[in-house]
Design a protein around this motif. Sequence first.
Motif: not given
Length: 203
Positions: A169-196
């Motif tokens: 929607q903001w017109g900035i969707l590209g490989p870097a933004w996809f990487a940011l989205a994926a890492l945000s999802c991964l970081g949150l999930r791993l935080g949930g796993i390791f810190f319960d």
Amino acid sequence: MLTNAHWITAVFVCGAFVFGLSGGLAGAKAGLDVFGVLVVASVVGIAGGVTRDLFLGIPAMVVFDWRVMVAVVVAGLLAFVAHQPLSALHYPIQIFDAIGLALFSIIGANASLAHHATALAAALLGMLTGIAGGVVRDIVLREIPAVLQSGLYAVPSLVGSGLVVLGYQWGILGPAWFALAALSCLGLRLGGIFFDLNLPRSR
């Protein structure tokens, strides 16, 4: 959105492999034979893409892509042959599942946008693409789906897919933004796993 078919296919194959490995390890842990492990790995690896395509009303082409099918079969065989050393690692199934969750969430949102889904629908379908494999795995193995008892499972997936939609929607969707989205999802999930970390549960 990502329009390069090679990038999309590569990310989807990687996601199918890690989800297949997650399903295969869970099947091996449950004591299934080699065929059972391969079935669970295959179903978990393709469930997200098939479910998303059904909601979009398009053919579930993932089941006809030999690269995806090879990825999930190889993942299943690897899980069956090497489940003991892999299981010796810390939280192996959950970590592989978290990687698959991140990859499938962003690809699901991207595919939904490509097929003219609304912003809300694309975010929700991205989340559905990410969580469907884990839900199917847990149901097949007669466990309560993690998404129903772990708040930081569906939530990270929705954050990742939501970021993809916002970038579009903001017109900035590209490989870097996809990487940011994926890492945000991964970081949150791993935080949930390791810190319960979880959302409030009923008592």
